[in-house]
Design a protein around this motif. Structure first.
Motif, PDB file in Angstrom:
ATOM      1  N   GLU A   1     -19.059  54.807 -25.893  1.00  0.00           N
ATOM      2  CA  GLU A   1     -18.400  53.789 -25.066  1.00  0.00           C
ATOM      3  C   GLU A   1     -16.973  54.224 -24.732  1.00  0.00           C
ATOM      4  O   GLU A   1     -16.525  54.121 -23.576  1.00  0.00           O
ATOM      5  CB  GLU A   1     -18.381  52.442 -25.795  1.00  0.00           C
ATOM      6  CG  GLU A   1     -19.737  51.773 -25.963  1.00  0.00           C
ATOM      7  CD  GLU A   1     -20.241  51.092 -24.697  1.00  0.00           C
ATOM      8  OE1 GLU A   1     -19.752  51.399 -23.590  1.00  0.00           O
ATOM      9  OE2 GLU A   1     -21.148  50.251 -24.827  1.00  0.00           O
ATOM     10  N   ALA A   2     -16.248  54.731 -25.735  1.00  0.00           N
ATOM     11  CA  ALA A   2     -14.869  55.168 -25.511  1.00  0.00           C
ATOM     12  C   ALA A   2     -14.819  56.372 -24.580  1.00  0.00           C
ATOM     13  O   ALA A   2     -13.972  56.445 -23.678  1.00  0.00           O
ATOM     14  CB  ALA A   2     -14.212  55.502 -26.850  1.00  0.00           C
TER      15      ALA A   2
ATOM     16  N   LEU B   1     -26.551  55.715 -24.123  1.00  0.00           N
ATOM     17  CA  LEU B   1     -26.641  54.719 -25.191  1.00  0.00           C
ATOM     18  C   LEU B   1     -28.096  54.380 -25.521  1.00  0.00           C
ATOM     19  O   LEU B   1     -28.441  54.174 -26.687  1.00  0.00           O
ATOM     20  CB  LEU B   1     -25.880  53.455 -24.799  1.00  0.00           C
ATOM     21  CG  LEU B   1     -24.351  53.587 -24.746  1.00  0.00           C
ATOM     22  CD1 LEU B   1     -23.738  52.331 -24.153  1.00  0.00           C
ATOM     23  CD2 LEU B   1     -23.784  53.864 -26.139  1.00  0.00           C
TER      24      LEU B   1
ATOM     25  N   GLN C   1     -24.151  53.926 -35.340  1.00  0.00           N
ATOM     26  CA  GLN C   1     -23.113  52.919 -35.077  1.00  0.00           C
ATOM     27  C   GLN C   1     -21.848  53.569 -34.512  1.00  0.00           C
ATOM     28  O   GLN C   1     -21.289  53.106 -33.516  1.00  0.00           O
ATOM     29  CB  GLN C   1     -22.782  52.176 -36.375  1.00  0.00           C
ATOM     30  CG  GLN C   1     -21.720  51.097 -36.220  1.00  0.00           C
ATOM     31  CD  GLN C   1     -21.415  50.410 -37.551  1.00  0.00           C
ATOM     32  OE1 GLN C   1     -22.048  50.676 -38.571  1.00  0.00           O
ATOM     33  NE2 GLN C   1     -20.448  49.525 -37.543  1.00  0.00           N
ATOM     34  N   ASP C   2     -21.426  54.642 -35.149  1.00  0.00           N
ATOM     35  CA  ASP C   2     -20.237  55.340 -34.677  1.00  0.00           C
ATOM     36  C   ASP C   2     -20.488  56.020 -33.325  1.00  0.00           C
ATOM     37  O   ASP C   2     -19.587  56.114 -32.493  1.00  0.00           O
ATOM     38  CB  ASP C   2     -19.799  56.391 -35.697  1.00  0.00           C
ATOM     39  CG  ASP C   2     -19.263  55.773 -36.985  1.00  0.00           C
ATOM     40  OD1 ASP C   2     -18.981  54.553 -36.986  1.00  0.00           O
ATOM     41  OD2 ASP C   2     -19.147  56.508 -37.974  1.00  0.00           O
TER      42      ASP C   2
ATOM     43  N   ARG D   1     -23.743  56.216 -18.721  1.00  0.00           N
ATOM     44  CA  ARG D   1     -23.350  55.613 -20.003  1.00  0.00           C
ATOM     45  C   ARG D   1     -24.525  54.863 -20.625  1.00  0.00           C
ATOM     46  O   ARG D   1     -24.852  55.049 -21.807  1.00  0.00           O
ATOM     47  CB  ARG D   1     -22.180  54.661 -19.786  1.00  0.00           C
ATOM     48  CG  ARG D   1     -21.746  53.891 -21.045  1.00  0.00           C
ATOM     49  CD  ARG D   1     -20.638  52.894 -20.722  1.00  0.00           C
ATOM     50  NE  ARG D   1     -21.097  51.815 -19.867  1.00  0.00           N
ATOM     51  CZ  ARG D   1     -21.704  50.702 -20.299  1.00  0.00           C
ATOM     52  NH1 ARG D   1     -21.922  50.528 -21.601  1.00  0.00           N
ATOM     53  NH2 ARG D   1     -22.095  49.775 -19.451  1.00  0.00           N
TER      54      ARG D   1
ATOM     55  N   VAL E   1     -22.366  54.994 -30.899  1.00  0.00           N
ATOM     56  CA  VAL E   1     -22.248  53.998 -29.820  1.00  0.00           C
ATOM     57  C   VAL E   1     -20.785  53.775 -29.467  1.00  0.00           C
ATOM     58  O   VAL E   1     -20.404  53.800 -28.281  1.00  0.00           O
ATOM     59  CB  VAL E   1     -22.920  52.669 -30.239  1.00  0.00           C
ATOM     60  CG1 VAL E   1     -22.569  51.561 -29.247  1.00  0.00           C
ATOM     61  CG2 VAL E   1     -24.429  52.844 -30.330  1.00  0.00           C
ATOM     62  N   ALA E   2     -19.952  53.588 -30.484  1.00  0.00           N
ATOM     63  CA  ALA E   2     -18.526  53.368 -30.233  1.00  0.00           C
ATOM     64  C   ALA E   2     -17.888  54.581 -29.567  1.00  0.00           C
ATOM     65  O   ALA E   2     -17.084  54.446 -28.624  1.00  0.00           O
ATOM     66  CB  ALA E   2     -17.809  53.046 -31.541  1.00  0.00           C
ATOM     67  N   ALA E   3     -18.241  55.772 -30.037  1.00  0.00           N
ATOM     68  CA  ALA E   3     -17.672  56.995 -29.467  1.00  0.00           C
ATOM     69  C   ALA E   3     -18.103  57.184 -28.021  1.00  0.00           C
ATOM     70  O   ALA E   3     -17.302  57.580 -27.162  1.00  0.00           O
ATOM     71  CB  ALA E   3     -18.090  58.201 -30.306  1.00  0.00           C
TER      72      ALA E   3
ATOM     73  N   LYS F   1     -25.361  54.821 -39.927  1.00  0.00           N
ATOM     74  CA  LYS F   1     -23.915  54.882 -39.773  1.00  0.00           C
ATOM     75  C   LYS F   1     -23.519  55.758 -38.591  1.00  0.00           C
ATOM     76  O   LYS F   1     -22.641  55.411 -37.799  1.00  0.00           O
ATOM     77  CB  LYS F   1     -23.283  55.412 -41.065  1.00  0.00           C
ATOM     78  CG  LYS F   1     -21.787  55.707 -40.971  1.00  0.00           C
ATOM     79  CD  LYS F   1     -20.964  54.480 -40.610  1.00  0.00           C
ATOM     80  CE  LYS F   1     -19.470  54.798 -40.658  1.00  0.00           C
ATOM     81  NZ  LYS F   1     -18.659  53.693 -40.073  1.00  0.00           N
TER      82      LYS F   1
END
Length: 206
Positions: free
Chosen positions: A190-191, A94, A183-184, A90, A186-188, A180
Motif C-alpha cells: 500500500e505504501a 494485493l 500482514q506486513d 495495486r 499488505v502495508a508495504a 506476519k
C-alpha cells in the motif's frame, strides 16, 4: 479448431512436464551439475527436441515466469472504466498477496521456497530472470502508451513489484511466519503503490 486446440494443449503439457522434470533434477543435484542431455534423457525426448521448446538451459527453470511476462500489461488493459493503471496494479498485487501467489513472495510451501533458493542462488538464472523482467517492463510500457514517460513509469512499477516480492520471500526463507509477512506485505505494498501514485500522477488519473 478442435485439432488445433488439442495440439496446443499437448504443447503446453510438454513445456510443463519437461520444466518440472528439469527443476526436480536441479533441486536434487544443483543447476550447474545437471546437463541439458540429462534433462532430455529423464524426459524421454532428444536434446534437439528439448531445444525446440526451450531456447536455453535457464529457460527450463524460468518457464514458470513465462505466463507472468505480460501480466501487468493485461491488468492495465483490463482495468475497470474510470480506474487508474496504478490502482489496478495495486489491487492485483494485493490479491496475489492474499492468495499466497508465489510471484509475490508470500508463500511458505517448501517446494516454492526451494525453487526460489535455486533461482536466486544461481547467477545465470538471476541474469536470465532480468531478461524476463525487461520483457514484462516493455509490455507494461506499451500498455501505458509506449512513449518515454510510459517506459520510465513501467520501469518503476516493475522494480517496486520485484523488490516487494524479494523482501517477502527473504523473510519467509529466514523462518518468519507467513501470516506476519502477509500482514506486513499488505502495508508495504500500500505504501509503495501510494508513492508510485504520487510520483506518477499521469497514471493515477484516468
Amino acid at each position: 479448431m478442435g485439432a488445433m486446440g488439442l495440439r496446443e494443449r499437448k504443447k503446453l503439457r510438454m513445456y510443463q512436464d519437461v520444466s518440472d522434470i528439469a527443476i526436480s533434477l536441479f533441486l536434487e543435484k544443483g543447476f550447474e551439475r545437471v546437463s541439458v542431455a540429462e534433462v532430455a534423457a529423464a524426459a524421454e525426448i532428444s536434446k534437439p527436441t528439448l531445444f525446440r521448446y526451450f531456447s536455453s538451459k535457464e529457460d527450463l527453470v524460468l518457464h514458470r515466469f513465462a505466463d507472468h511476462q505480460a501480466e501487468a500489461a493485461r491488468v492495465v488493459g483490463a482495468r475497470a472504466p474510470g480506474q487508474s493503471a496504478i490502482d489496478a496494479l495495486r489491487l492485483h498485487f494485493l490479491a496475489g498477496v492474499e492468495r499466497s501467489d508465489p510471484v509475490t513472495g508470500v508463500n511458505d510451501d517448501p517446494q516454492v521456497l526451494a525453487f526460489h533458493r535455486l533461482l536466486y542462488g544461481t547467477p545465470s538464472l538471476v541474469a536470465r530472470l532480468y531478461e524476463y523482467l525487461e520483457r514484462s517492463e516493455a509490455a507494461l510500457a506499451a500498455a501505458l502508451g509506449g512513449d518515454l514517460e510510459a517506459r520510465l513509469a513501467a520501469g518503476q512499477i516493475v522494480a517496486v513489484q520485484r523488490i516487494l516480492a524479494m523482501d517477502n520471500w527473504r523473510r519467509i526463507a529466514q523462518g518468519e511466519g507467513v501470516a506476519k509477512v502477509r500482514q506486513d506485505a499488505v502495508a508495504a505494498a500500500e505504501a509503495a503503490f501510494a508513492r508510485l501514485a504520487a510520483g506518477l500522477p499521469a497514471y493515477e488519473m484516468e
